[in-house]
Design a protein around this motif. Structure first.
Motif, PDB file in Angstrom:
ATOM      1  N   UNK A 247       9.597   9.753  -5.047  1.00  0.00           N
ATOM      2  CA  UNK A 247       9.091  10.122  -6.372  1.00  0.00           C
ATOM      3  C   UNK A 247       7.587   9.910  -6.481  1.00  0.00           C
ATOM      4  N   UNK A 248       7.107   8.751  -5.994  1.00  0.00           N
ATOM      5  CA  UNK A 248       5.686   8.448  -6.171  1.00  0.00           C
ATOM      6  C   UNK A 248       5.223   7.468  -5.105  1.00  0.00           C
ATOM      7  N   UNK A 249       4.003   7.677  -4.618  1.00  0.00           N
ATOM      8  CA  UNK A 249       3.363   6.772  -3.669  1.00  0.00           C
ATOM      9  C   UNK A 249       1.983   6.424  -4.194  1.00  0.00           C
ATOM     10  N   UNK A 250       1.651   5.138  -4.200  1.00  0.00           N
ATOM     11  CA  UNK A 250       0.317   4.688  -4.608  1.00  0.00           C
ATOM     12  C   UNK A 250      -0.139   3.608  -3.638  1.00  0.00           C
ATOM     13  N   UNK A 251      -1.229   3.865  -2.940  1.00  0.00           N
ATOM     14  CA  UNK A 251      -1.820   2.908  -1.999  1.00  0.00           C
ATOM     15  C   UNK A 251      -3.279   2.732  -2.392  1.00  0.00           C
ATOM     16  N   UNK A 252      -3.699   1.477  -2.530  1.00  0.00           N
ATOM     17  CA  UNK A 252      -5.066   1.202  -2.966  1.00  0.00           C
ATOM     18  C   UNK A 252      -5.769   0.235  -2.027  1.00  0.00           C
ATOM     19  N   UNK A 253      -6.922   0.646  -1.547  1.00  0.00           N
ATOM     20  CA  UNK A 253      -7.846  -0.205  -0.782  1.00  0.00           C
ATOM     21  C   UNK A 253      -7.157  -0.923   0.375  1.00  0.00           C
TER      22      UNK A 253
ATOM     23  N   UNK B 209      -6.162   0.788  23.964  1.00  0.00           N
ATOM     24  CA  UNK B 209      -7.218   1.779  23.794  1.00  0.00           C
ATOM     25  C   UNK B 209      -6.602   3.153  23.564  1.00  0.00           C
ATOM     26  N   UNK B 210      -7.235   3.980  22.752  1.00  0.00           N
ATOM     27  CA  UNK B 210      -8.491   3.735  22.029  1.00  0.00           C
ATOM     28  C   UNK B 210      -8.273   2.869  20.788  1.00  0.00           C
ATOM     29  N   UNK B 211      -9.209   1.948  20.561  1.00  0.00           N
ATOM     30  CA  UNK B 211      -9.157   1.124  19.369  1.00  0.00           C
ATOM     31  C   UNK B 211      -9.562   1.968  18.164  1.00  0.00           C
ATOM     32  N   UNK B 212      -8.886   1.728  17.018  1.00  0.00           N
ATOM     33  CA  UNK B 212      -9.258   2.474  15.823  1.00  0.00           C
ATOM     34  C   UNK B 212      -9.095   1.596  14.587  1.00  0.00           C
ATOM     35  N   UNK B 213      -9.737   2.033  13.507  1.00  0.00           N
ATOM     36  CA  UNK B 213      -9.729   1.257  12.269  1.00  0.00           C
ATOM     37  C   UNK B 213      -9.899   2.194  11.082  1.00  0.00           C
ATOM     38  N   UNK B 214      -9.158   1.919  10.020  1.00  0.00           N
ATOM     39  CA  UNK B 214      -9.290   2.638   8.754  1.00  0.00           C
ATOM     40  C   UNK B 214      -9.432   1.599   7.650  1.00  0.00           C
ATOM     41  N   UNK B 215     -10.484   1.703   6.848  1.00  0.00           N
ATOM     42  CA  UNK B 215     -10.707   0.743   5.770  1.00  0.00           C
ATOM     43  C   UNK B 215     -10.868   1.482   4.445  1.00  0.00           C
ATOM     44  N   UNK B 216     -10.517   0.785   3.373  1.00  0.00           N
ATOM     45  CA  UNK B 216     -10.636   1.363   2.046  1.00  0.00           C
ATOM     46  C   UNK B 216      -9.793   2.610   1.872  1.00  0.00           C
ATOM     47  N   UNK B 217      -8.545   2.575   2.389  1.00  0.00           N
ATOM     48  CA  UNK B 217      -7.664   3.740   2.316  1.00  0.00           C
ATOM     49  C   UNK B 217      -6.946   3.766   0.972  1.00  0.00           C
ATOM     50  N   UNK B 218      -6.992   4.939   0.320  1.00  0.00           N
ATOM     51  CA  UNK B 218      -6.315   5.142  -0.961  1.00  0.00           C
ATOM     52  C   UNK B 218      -5.467   6.405  -0.882  1.00  0.00           C
ATOM     53  N   UNK B 219      -4.313   6.381  -1.542  1.00  0.00           N
ATOM     54  CA  UNK B 219      -3.440   7.546  -1.541  1.00  0.00           C
ATOM     55  C   UNK B 219      -2.649   7.604  -2.835  1.00  0.00           C
ATOM     56  N   UNK B 220      -2.583   8.805  -3.405  1.00  0.00           N
ATOM     57  CA  UNK B 220      -1.743   9.080  -4.559  1.00  0.00           C
ATOM     58  C   UNK B 220      -0.879  10.294  -4.218  1.00  0.00           C
ATOM     59  N   UNK B 221       0.433  10.158  -4.350  1.00  0.00           N
ATOM     60  CA  UNK B 221       1.339  11.260  -4.039  1.00  0.00           C
ATOM     61  C   UNK B 221       2.514  11.218  -5.013  1.00  0.00           C
ATOM     62  N   UNK B 222       3.072  12.406  -5.307  1.00  0.00           N
ATOM     63  CA  UNK B 222       4.177  12.462  -6.257  1.00  0.00           C
ATOM     64  C   UNK B 222       5.112  13.608  -5.915  1.00  0.00           C
ATOM     65  N   UNK B 223       6.389  13.410  -6.299  1.00  0.00           N
ATOM     66  CA  UNK B 223       7.432  14.432  -6.164  1.00  0.00           C
ATOM     67  C   UNK B 223       7.534  14.965  -4.736  1.00  0.00           C
ATOM     68  N   UNK B 224       7.548  14.061  -3.771  1.00  0.00           N
ATOM     69  CA  UNK B 224       7.531  14.455  -2.365  1.00  0.00           C
ATOM     70  C   UNK B 224       8.942  14.741  -1.856  1.00  0.00           C
ATOM     71  N   UNK B 225       9.088  15.866  -1.187  1.00  0.00           N
ATOM     72  CA  UNK B 225      10.286  16.168  -0.408  1.00  0.00           C
ATOM     73  C   UNK B 225       9.831  16.318   1.034  1.00  0.00           C
TER      74      UNK B 225
END
Length: 220
Positions: free
Chosen positions: A12-18, A27-43
């Motif tokens: 129904x809803x996804x909310x991810x903040x910071x 390897x390879x090393x990787x990094x993601x910072x300050x990730x935000x996501x808003x999603x709704x009504x997902x099939x």
């Protein structure tokens, strides 16, 4: 029961903040910072087939890096209605350039028609090393890119007979290093121009030269 055994998956809803992800185990090393996501009504799965069948999602990241390649203020916007998926916006700004793309795919159609458009300015060529398993060859420099393709991707045969579009790219400050070279070697590469018409691919003459290396190729 595993998630692969489920006939359908809906959220129904996804909310991810910071949020932040760091991968330093392999390897390879990787990094993601300050990730935000808003999603709704997902099939996300219908009749045992994965895909964004329905819903809307927006995601962003303050920074994302893989090894020494860094991107800031990444953003993606996507939605789908009754299996007709749209990538409305993907924008990845690098330190001295950017990559942007839009796309569409009809999950519900038996032929699964795909359209993809992408442009890049000063795209780091070092990204090519992640397309292959071998580290024997490493490229540095940048490339400008313009890609427009369409195809039916339901199976390999459909893809090979329907792929149409064009690819053009120009290369700058290109260097190559192999396991057998002590220092990077400068390469001069003429612009790459490729077209496809219903699976028939044509590559215009391409010249690569540098030091003792000189290659001239033309594929019809």
């Amino acid at each position: 029961m595993s998630i692969d055994d489920l006939k359908s998956v809906a959220i129904d809803r996804v909310a991810i903040n910071r949020s932040q992800w760091i991968q330093l185990s392999t390897k390879p090393f990787w990094q993601v910072t300050g990730f935000n996501m808003e999603a709704s009504d997902l099939l996300l799965k219908r009749d045992y087939q994965w895909g964004l069948w329905q819903g809307k999602a927006t995601a962003s990241a303050n920074s994302a890096s893989i090894d020494k390649i860094l991107a800031n203020q990444v953003i993606m916007e996507t939605e789908s209605k009754e299996g007709k998926w749209q990538l409305n916006r993907l924008f990845i700004p690098f330190e001295q350039g950017y990559f942007t793309s839009t796309a569409s795919l009809d999950f519900g159609a038996p032929s699964q028609p795909l359209a993809l458009n992408a442009k890049a300015f000063s795209l780091p060529l070092a990204l090519t090393q992640y397309l292959f398993d071998s580290d024997d060859i490493q490229l540095t420099g940048t490339a400008d890119l313009d890609l427009n393709i369409s195809a039916l991707i339901a199976d390999n045969l459909s893809l090979s007979q329907t792929l149409s579009g064009s690819l053009s790219s120009s290369f700058y400050n290109t260097e190559i290093q192999t396991l057998h070279s002590e220092q990077p070697q400068t390469l001069e590469v003429t612009p790459l121009k490729m077209t496809a018409d219903r699976g028939v691919i044509e590559l215009e003459s391409l010249e690569i030269s540098g030091g003792t290396l000189r290659v001239l190729r033309a594929i019809q």
